[in-house]
Scaffold this motif. Sequence first.
Motif, PDB file in Angstrom:
ATOM      1  N   UNK A  23       0.843  -1.194   0.000  1.00 47.84           N
ATOM      2  CA  UNK A  23       0.000   0.000   0.000  1.00 47.84           C
ATOM      3  C   UNK A  23       0.878   1.243   0.000  1.00 47.84           C
ATOM      4  N   UNK A  24       0.325   2.380  -0.424  1.00 42.71           N
ATOM      5  CA  UNK A  24       1.044   3.641  -0.253  1.00 42.71           C
ATOM      6  C   UNK A  24       1.004   4.048   1.218  1.00 42.71           C
ATOM      7  N   UNK A  25       2.090   4.649   1.684  1.00 41.36           N
ATOM      8  CA  UNK A  25       2.162   5.139   3.059  1.00 41.36           C
ATOM      9  C   UNK A  25       2.753   6.543   3.035  1.00 41.36           C
ATOM     10  N   UNK A  26       2.515   7.285   4.095  1.00 40.15           N
ATOM     11  CA  UNK A  26       3.095   8.619   4.224  1.00 40.15           C
ATOM     12  C   UNK A  26       3.900   8.668   5.514  1.00 40.15           C
ATOM     13  N   UNK A  27       5.052   9.286   5.414  1.00 33.96           N
ATOM     14  CA  UNK A  27       5.879   9.492   6.604  1.00 33.96           C
ATOM     15  C   UNK A  27       6.321  10.947   6.628  1.00 33.96           C
ATOM     16  N   UNK A  28       6.676  11.415   7.798  1.00 33.57           N
ATOM     17  CA  UNK A  28       7.182  12.777   7.951  1.00 33.57           C
ATOM     18  C   UNK A  28       8.673  12.652   8.209  1.00 33.57           C
ATOM     19  N   UNK A  73      -4.691  13.013  -6.542  1.00 34.43           N
ATOM     20  CA  UNK A  73      -6.058  12.628  -6.918  1.00 34.43           C
ATOM     21  C   UNK A  73      -6.222  11.111  -6.897  1.00 34.43           C
ATOM     22  N   UNK A  74      -5.277  10.388  -7.475  1.00 35.56           N
ATOM     23  CA  UNK A  74      -5.366   8.924  -7.506  1.00 35.56           C
ATOM     24  C   UNK A  74      -5.257   8.335  -6.101  1.00 35.56           C
ATOM     25  N   UNK A  78      -8.082   6.086  -4.389  1.00 35.93           N
ATOM     26  CA  UNK A  78      -7.724   4.743  -3.939  1.00 35.93           C
ATOM     27  C   UNK A  78      -8.074   4.518  -2.469  1.00 35.93           C
ATOM     28  N   UNK A  79      -7.955   5.552  -1.650  1.00 37.32           N
ATOM     29  CA  UNK A  79      -8.097   5.375  -0.203  1.00 37.32           C
ATOM     30  C   UNK A  79      -9.423   5.850   0.385  1.00 37.32           C
ATOM     31  N   UNK A  80     -10.215   6.579  -0.364  1.00 40.44           N
ATOM     32  CA  UNK A  80     -11.420   7.195   0.200  1.00 40.44           C
ATOM     33  C   UNK A  80     -12.372   6.185   0.847  1.00 40.44           C
TER      34      UNK A  80
END
Length: 115
Positions: A23-28, A73-74, A78-80
Amino acid sequence: MSIMENPIPGYYGEVRWCGDINEPVISVNPIDRLDSVSIKDDFKVGKNTSLAFTTDLMSMFHLNCENAEECLEKLIERTHEITKDALFSKNNGAFTGFTEDDLHFIAEVLNVKVK
């Protein structure tokens, strides 16, 4: 949007692909890390990167997007269906709310005591 518009000074959000959960992930991350990461496109606040998309995430195997706007946007599309129900953690292949382990990890990162 807050990460894009109001980043923590000295840090940026990095959206990348995580092979462990597929999955896509976000990190700071600290801004100085940008020199060692393969970024394809980003959003900026002034001259500083606020949200960056890694090359692997934007490739045809993952989101297949050409620029940061299309990628965002994608990512939202994908996650909404998952995030609208506050399911932000993937455990044993299924999205769930945060587990106690997740909450303790987040608290440790934030240096906050958990009851």
